[in-house]
Design a protein around this motif. Structure first.
Motif, PDB file in Angstrom:
ATOM      1  N   LYS A   2     -13.824   2.678   0.722  1.00  0.00           N
ATOM      2  CA  LYS A   2     -12.592   3.068   1.400  1.00  0.00           C
ATOM      3  C   LYS A   2     -11.420   2.765   0.482  1.00  0.00           C
ATOM      4  CE  LYS A   2     -14.111   2.262   6.152  1.00  0.00           C
ATOM      5  NZ  LYS A   2     -13.869   1.452   7.350  1.00  0.00           N
ATOM      6  N   ILE A   3     -10.635   3.799   0.211  1.00  0.00           N
ATOM      7  CA  ILE A   3      -9.446   3.662  -0.623  1.00  0.00           C
ATOM      8  C   ILE A   3      -8.234   3.832   0.282  1.00  0.00           C
ATOM      9  CG2 ILE A   3      -8.129   4.620  -2.563  1.00  0.00           C
ATOM     10  CD1 ILE A   3     -10.764   3.536  -3.529  1.00  0.00           C
ATOM     11  N   GLY A   4      -7.349   2.842   0.288  1.00  0.00           N
ATOM     12  CA  GLY A   4      -6.142   2.908   1.103  1.00  0.00           C
ATOM     13  C   GLY A   4      -4.946   3.373   0.297  1.00  0.00           C
ATOM     14  N   TYR A   5      -4.019   4.026   0.978  1.00  0.00           N
ATOM     15  CA  TYR A   5      -2.765   4.434   0.341  1.00  0.00           C
ATOM     16  C   TYR A   5      -1.617   4.121   1.289  1.00  0.00           C
ATOM     17  CZ  TYR A   5       1.069   7.204  -1.473  1.00  0.00           C
ATOM     18  OH  TYR A   5       2.306   7.594  -1.942  1.00  0.00           O
ATOM     19  N   ALA A   6      -0.601   3.422   0.758  1.00  0.00           N
ATOM     20  CA  ALA A   6       0.571   3.041   1.545  1.00  0.00           C
ATOM     21  C   ALA A   6       1.824   3.492   0.796  1.00  0.00           C
ATOM     22  CB  ALA A   6       0.598   1.533   1.753  1.00  0.00           C
ATOM     23  N   ARG A   7       2.860   3.880   1.565  1.00  0.00           N
ATOM     24  CA  ARG A   7       4.112   4.322   0.944  1.00  0.00           C
ATOM     25  C   ARG A   7       5.284   4.079   1.875  1.00  0.00           C
ATOM     26  NH1 ARG A   7       7.428   8.269   1.652  1.00  0.00           N
ATOM     27  NH2 ARG A   7       6.079   9.346   3.142  1.00  0.00           N
ATOM     28  N   VAL A   8       6.404   3.660   1.294  1.00  0.00           N
ATOM     29  CA  VAL A   8       7.687   3.624   1.990  1.00  0.00           C
ATOM     30  C   VAL A   8       8.699   4.379   1.135  1.00  0.00           C
ATOM     31  CG1 VAL A   8       7.332   1.536   3.372  1.00  0.00           C
ATOM     32  CG2 VAL A   8       8.235   1.337   1.046  1.00  0.00           C
ATOM     33  N   SER A   9       9.682   4.984   1.806  1.00  0.00           N
ATOM     34  CA  SER A   9      10.621   5.866   1.120  1.00  0.00           C
ATOM     35  C   SER A   9      11.757   5.151   0.413  1.00  0.00           C
ATOM     36  CB  SER A   9      11.225   6.857   2.113  1.00  0.00           C
ATOM     37  OG  SER A   9      10.216   7.627   2.691  1.00  0.00           O
ATOM     38  N   THR A  10      12.181   3.997   0.932  1.00  0.00           N
ATOM     39  CA  THR A  10      13.325   3.314   0.328  1.00  0.00           C
ATOM     40  C   THR A  10      12.937   1.911  -0.114  1.00  0.00           C
ATOM     41  OG1 THR A  10      14.106   2.468   2.452  1.00  0.00           O
ATOM     42  CG2 THR A  10      14.952   4.614   1.757  1.00  0.00           C
ATOM     43  N   ALA A  11      13.678   1.395  -1.071  1.00  0.00           N
ATOM     44  CA  ALA A  11      13.381   0.085  -1.655  1.00  0.00           C
ATOM     45  C   ALA A  11      13.552  -1.050  -0.650  1.00  0.00           C
ATOM     46  CB  ALA A  11      14.259  -0.151  -2.880  1.00  0.00           C
ATOM     47  N   ASP A  12      14.401  -0.863   0.368  1.00  0.00           N
ATOM     48  CA  ASP A  12      14.619  -1.950   1.329  1.00  0.00           C
ATOM     49  C   ASP A  12      13.584  -1.966   2.459  1.00  0.00           C
ATOM     50  OD1 ASP A  12      15.688   0.419   2.341  1.00  0.00           O
ATOM     51  OD2 ASP A  12      17.229  -0.620   3.501  1.00  0.00           O
ATOM     52  N   GLN A  13      12.685  -0.995   2.493  1.00  0.00           N
ATOM     53  CA  GLN A  13      11.613  -0.991   3.490  1.00  0.00           C
ATOM     54  C   GLN A  13      10.450  -1.833   2.986  1.00  0.00           C
ATOM     55  OE1 GLN A  13      11.181   3.323   3.676  1.00  0.00           O
ATOM     56  NE2 GLN A  13      11.788   3.256   5.828  1.00  0.00           N
ATOM     57  N   SER A  14       9.645  -2.325   3.911  1.00  0.00           N
ATOM     58  CA  SER A  14       8.511  -3.170   3.557  1.00  0.00           C
ATOM     59  C   SER A  14       7.187  -2.436   3.767  1.00  0.00           C
ATOM     60  CB  SER A  14       8.522  -4.437   4.427  1.00  0.00           C
ATOM     61  OG  SER A  14       7.352  -5.188   4.216  1.00  0.00           O
ATOM     62  N   LEU A  15       6.255  -2.725   2.891  1.00  0.00           N
ATOM     63  CA  LEU A  15       4.900  -2.163   2.989  1.00  0.00           C
ATOM     64  C   LEU A  15       3.962  -3.071   3.780  1.00  0.00           C
ATOM     65  CD1 LEU A  15       4.487  -0.939  -0.694  1.00  0.00           C
ATOM     66  CD2 LEU A  15       4.305   0.495   1.325  1.00  0.00           C
ATOM     67  N   ASP A  16       4.432  -4.247   4.194  1.00  0.00           N
ATOM     68  CA  ASP A  16       3.572  -5.263   4.800  1.00  0.00           C
ATOM     69  C   ASP A  16       2.728  -4.753   5.959  1.00  0.00           C
ATOM     70  OD1 ASP A  16       4.606  -6.978   2.939  1.00  0.00           O
ATOM     71  OD2 ASP A  16       5.934  -8.035   4.335  1.00  0.00           O
ATOM     72  N   LEU A  17       3.336  -4.029   6.901  1.00  0.00           N
ATOM     73  CA  LEU A  17       2.613  -3.530   8.078  1.00  0.00           C
ATOM     74  C   LEU A  17       1.476  -2.600   7.660  1.00  0.00           C
ATOM     75  CD1 LEU A  17       2.423  -3.227  11.199  1.00  0.00           C
ATOM     76  CD2 LEU A  17       4.017  -1.328  10.975  1.00  0.00           C
ATOM     77  N   GLN A  18       1.765  -1.685   6.746  1.00  0.00           N
ATOM     78  CA  GLN A  18       0.739  -0.736   6.289  1.00  0.00           C
ATOM     79  C   GLN A  18      -0.381  -1.453   5.539  1.00  0.00           C
ATOM     80  OE1 GLN A  18       2.169   2.965   4.429  1.00  0.00           O
ATOM     81  NE2 GLN A  18       4.229   2.315   5.038  1.00  0.00           N
ATOM     82  N   LEU A  19      -0.011  -2.361   4.641  1.00  0.00           N
ATOM     83  CA  LEU A  19      -1.011  -3.078   3.849  1.00  0.00           C
ATOM     84  C   LEU A  19      -1.940  -3.898   4.738  1.00  0.00           C
ATOM     85  CD1 LEU A  19       1.211  -4.224   0.843  1.00  0.00           C
ATOM     86  CD2 LEU A  19      -0.397  -2.295   0.926  1.00  0.00           C
ATOM     87  N   LYS A  20      -1.359  -4.559   5.745  1.00  0.00           N
ATOM     88  CA  LYS A  20      -2.173  -5.355   6.679  1.00  0.00           C
ATOM     89  C   LYS A  20      -3.155  -4.456   7.430  1.00  0.00           C
ATOM     90  CE  LYS A  20      -1.678  -8.702  10.409  1.00  0.00           C
ATOM     91  NZ  LYS A  20      -1.926  -8.243  11.743  1.00  0.00           N
ATOM     92  N   ALA A  21      -2.664  -3.318   7.926  1.00  0.00           N
ATOM     93  CA  ALA A  21      -3.519  -2.396   8.682  1.00  0.00           C
ATOM     94  C   ALA A  21      -4.638  -1.831   7.794  1.00  0.00           C
ATOM     95  CB  ALA A  21      -2.684  -1.262   9.263  1.00  0.00           C
ATOM     96  N   LEU A  22      -4.325  -1.500   6.553  1.00  0.00           N
ATOM     97  CA  LEU A  22      -5.329  -0.951   5.641  1.00  0.00           C
ATOM     98  C   LEU A  22      -6.385  -2.003   5.291  1.00  0.00           C
ATOM     99  CD1 LEU A  22      -2.988   1.174   3.344  1.00  0.00           C
ATOM    100  CD2 LEU A  22      -4.646   2.049   5.013  1.00  0.00           C
ATOM    101  N   LYS A  23      -5.966  -3.252   5.119  1.00  0.00           N
ATOM    102  CA  LYS A  23      -6.930  -4.331   4.842  1.00  0.00           C
ATOM    103  C   LYS A  23      -7.847  -4.536   6.046  1.00  0.00           C
ATOM    104  CE  LYS A  23      -4.022  -6.702   1.503  1.00  0.00           C
ATOM    105  NZ  LYS A  23      -3.019  -7.742   1.312  1.00  0.00           N
ATOM    106  N   GLU A  24      -7.243  -4.526   7.253  1.00  0.00           N
ATOM    107  CA  GLU A  24      -8.039  -4.706   8.475  1.00  0.00           C
ATOM    108  C   GLU A  24      -9.004  -3.542   8.693  1.00  0.00           C
ATOM    109  OE1 GLU A  24      -5.196  -5.350  11.599  1.00  0.00           O
ATOM    110  OE2 GLU A  24      -4.766  -7.405  10.939  1.00  0.00           O
ATOM    111  N   ALA A  25      -8.671  -2.366   8.157  1.00  0.00           N
ATOM    112  CA  ALA A  25      -9.544  -1.193   8.280  1.00  0.00           C
ATOM    113  C   ALA A  25     -10.686  -1.237   7.265  1.00  0.00           C
ATOM    114  CB  ALA A  25      -8.736   0.087   8.105  1.00  0.00           C
TER     115      ALA A  25
END
Length: 192
Positions: A2-25
């Protein structure tokens, strides 16, 4: 794999929520793009994720709009994955492309993402038109105003070169050349 991909559009946004969900998946590897619009084609993390995927792997994203912002791009990406024997799963939309329902849902959701993007563009254009009607300048301010251009002409007429004049007034030489070209008739009138 399983390969995960996460992205946010602006520098002030955080990837934490996506990264956590992808790790849990259960993603074995996660690639990411931070501060990069989904409309851009040159997303480094996306490119690396696509290169890492092999037949039998599954690409996992938190939401569809993290992968693509247009129906055409999303459909093309998923078709390419399918043709390569790669699965696709979106966590928030709760579907897996390996099922007929997942395939159906992808088409529905990609149409909705495309519609949403079209609405955003429409609202942005309407807002810009309203701002222009109120006299608000849209876009970057001009590099030179009339007074600065007259100063440049004065310096050039006194024998200063265009590059030296550009440095003196604080603009790029290509900008000054462009202004001179765009205002050639006025420039020649002032030199007579």
């Amino acid at each position: 794999m399983k390969i995960g991909y996460a992205r946010v559009s602006t520098a002030d946004q955080s990837l934490d929520l996506q990264l956590k969900a992808l790790k849990e998946a259960g993603c074995d590897r996660i690639y990411q793009d931070h501060g990069i619009s989904g409309m851009r084609f040159d997303r480094p993390g996306y490119g690396k994720a696509m290169q890492a995927l092999k037949e039998g792997d599954t690409l996992v994203v938190w939401r569809l709009d993290r992968l693509a912002r247009s129906m055409l791009e999303l459909t093309d990406t998923v078709t390419t994955l399918h043709n390569r024997g790669i699965g696709f799963r979106s966590l928030c939309e709760y579907f897996d492309l390996g099922t007929p329902v997942g395939d159906f849902m992808l088409h529905i959701l990609s149409a909705m993402a495309h519609f949403e993007r079209a609405l955003i563009i429409e609202r942005t254009r309407a807002g810009m038109a309203a701002a222009k009607a109120r006299g608000v300048q849209i876009g970057r301010p001009p590099a030179m105003d009339g007074e600065t251009f007259r100063e440049a002409l004065f310096l050039i007429n006194r024998g200063l070169s265009v590059p030296a004049t550009a440095t003196q007034i604080g603009v790029g030489k290509s900008t000054l050349y462009r202004y001179l070209s765009e205002n050639a008739a006025r420039y020649h009138r002032l030199n007579m």
